[in-house]
Design a protein around this motif. Structure first.
Motif, short mmCIF file in Angstrom:
data_model
loop_
_atom_site.label_atom_id
_atom_site.label_comp_id
_atom_site.label_asym_id
_atom_site.label_seq_id
_atom_site.Cartn_x
_atom_site.Cartn_y
_atom_site.Cartn_z
N ILE A 106 -5.17 -1.53 -0.47
CA ILE A 106 -5.64 -3.26 -0.75
C ILE A 106 -6.62 -2.93 0.47
N SER A 143 0.06 1.05 -1.43
CA SER A 143 -1.01 1.06 -2.28
C SER A 143 -1.81 0.34 -1.69
N MET A 168 -0.38 -5.38 -10.98
CA MET A 168 0.32 -5.61 -9.82
C MET A 168 -0.11 -7.15 -9.69
N TYR A 192 -5.45 -6.66 -3.66
CA TYR A 192 -5.11 -5.37 -3.94
C TYR A 192 -6.34 -5.35 -4.19
N TYR A 238 1.66 -4.83 0.49
CA TYR A 238 1.58 -6.20 0.59
C TYR A 238 2.21 -6.90 0.04
#
Length: 302
Positions: free
Chosen positions: A133, A131, A231, A223, A177
Motif C-alpha cells: 500500500i 498487501s 483490489m 493500494y 487496509y
C-alpha cells in the motif's frame, strides 16, 4: 582464570540513560529597561570623569560599560524561547516575551515554540495482510522542552521527520487496509482509531526530544499500483454481495407479508404447491435486476 563474557545489549534495549536527559529550567534574566537605564547612567559617569580630567578612569569605565553590559541585552519574541549557556554549560531558558538582560558572557540561541506541521512522503509499505500500500500522514507538533530539543538530539527537526516516517511504517504493518474480518480495525475503516494510535506512538518516540505531538492523521492511503486493479474488483464484488443480501432480505420480508395478508383477509386459499409457486414468482420479480414481463392467466385458477 576464565573471564566472564561481556553481555551484548542492543541500542534499542538500552534506551535513554536515566539522569542524563536534559531538563528545562528558567534562566536568570533582568528586565531590559532598568538595565538599559543603568547603562546610560554609567555612560554619564564615564563622561563626567572625562570632564573632570580623569580620562584613564573614564575610558576604562566606558570600555567596561560598552563591552560587558551591552552584550547582555536580548529580546524574546512571542512563541519563542532563548536557550542560554555559559561556557558550554546549560544555565536555563527564557520563555517570557520582552526585552531582558542577563550575564553578558553567556551564549543565547533562539528556539521557536510555534505549532508546526509537515506532510510526510508517500511511503510504500505492506499492511498487516502483506498487501503493498501507499501511505502518508500529516503531523502537527511543537517544542515543549527546549533543553531536550537543543542538547539531547543532534537536530530535532530532522529527528521528528525520521521518527514520523518510522512510526508510520510500523503503524501500517499493524493494520489491514480493509476490514475483511469482523470486529477488526483497518486503515480505511477506522481513521480516528488509527490517528490516535499514530499520535500515541509518535509521542513515545519524540518525548526524549522535547517534542509534543498535537495531531497526526493519514493524508494519503491507497493500494500500490500493481494490485490496485485486483483490489478494486474485490471491493466491487463485496459491495455487490452486500447489496444482494439487503435485496434478498427485503424480498423475503415482502413475500412473508403478502402471504400473511392474503391469509388474514381470506382473499384466496392456496395449497402448499401454489404457495411455493407464488413465493418463487415474487422472489424473481423482487430480486431481478431487470423489469419482469407479467403473464396474465385468463383461465381458471388451476
Amino acid at each position: 582464570m576464565k573471564q566472564k563474557p561481556v553481555e551484548q545489549v542492543s541500542a534499542l534495549e538500552i534506551g535513554p540513560v536515566r539522569g542524563i536527559a536534559s531538563v528545562e529550567q528558567r534562566a536568570f534574566g533582568l528586565p531590559g529597561v532598568p538595565a538599559l537605564l543603568l547603562w546610560f547612567l554609567l555612560l554619564a559617569v564615564a563622561g563626567g570623569l572625562f570632564w573632570v580630567g580623569q580620562p584613564l578612569l573614564g575610558g576604562l569605565l566606558l570600555a567596561v560599560t560598552f563591552l560587558v553590559l551591552v552584550a547582555g541585552f536580548f529580546v524574546v519574541q512571542p512563541n519563542q524561547a532563548s536557550v542560554i549557556t555559559l561556557f558550554g554549560r546549560y544555565v536555563g531558558t527564557e520563555r517570557r516575551n520582552g526585552f531582558y538582560w542577563t550575564n553578558p558572557f553567556t551564549t543565547r540561541k533562539k528556539l521557536s515554540l510555534r505549532i508546526r506541521n509537515f506532510s510526510s512522503q508517500q511511503l510504500k509499505v505492506n499492511d498487516a495482510g502483506g498487501s503493498p500500500i501507499e501511505i502518508a500522514a500529516v503531523v502537527v507538533w511543537r517544542v515543549v522542552d527546549t533543553a531536550r530539543a537543543s542538547f539531547d538530539v543532534e537536530n530535532y527537526e530532522e529527528f521528528v521527520h525520521i521518527q514520523a516516517e518510522t512510526a508510520l511504517r510500523h503503524l501500517a504493518s499493524q493494520y489491514g487496509y480493509d476490514d475483511h474480518q469482523d470486529h477488526q480495525f483497518s486503515l480505511r475503516g477506522n481513521p480516528d482509531e488509527v490517528a490516535a494510535a499514530l499520535v500515541t506512538e509518535l509521542g513515545s518516540r519524540l518525548e526524549h526530544a522535547g517534542v509534543e505531538i498535537l495531531e497526526a492523521r493519514l493524508s494519503h492511503l491507497a493500494y500500490a499500483p500493481e494490485i490496485a486493479g485486483a483490489m478494486l474488483q474485490r471491493q466491487q464484488a463485496g459491495a455487490i454481495l452486500a447489496a444482494r443480501q439487503i435485496i434478498v432480505q427485503g424480498a423475503v420480508g415482502m413475500v412473508e407479508m403478502a402471504l400473511a395478508q392474503l391469509s388474514e383477509r381470506n382473499i384466496v386459499e392456496l395449497d402448499e404447491e401454489r404457495k411455493a409457486q407464488m413465493v418463487s414468482n415474487l422472489l424473481v420479480v423482487l430480486t431481478s435486476e431487470r423489469g419482469t414481463q407479467p403473464v396474465v392467466n385468463a383461465g381458471s385458477l388451476y
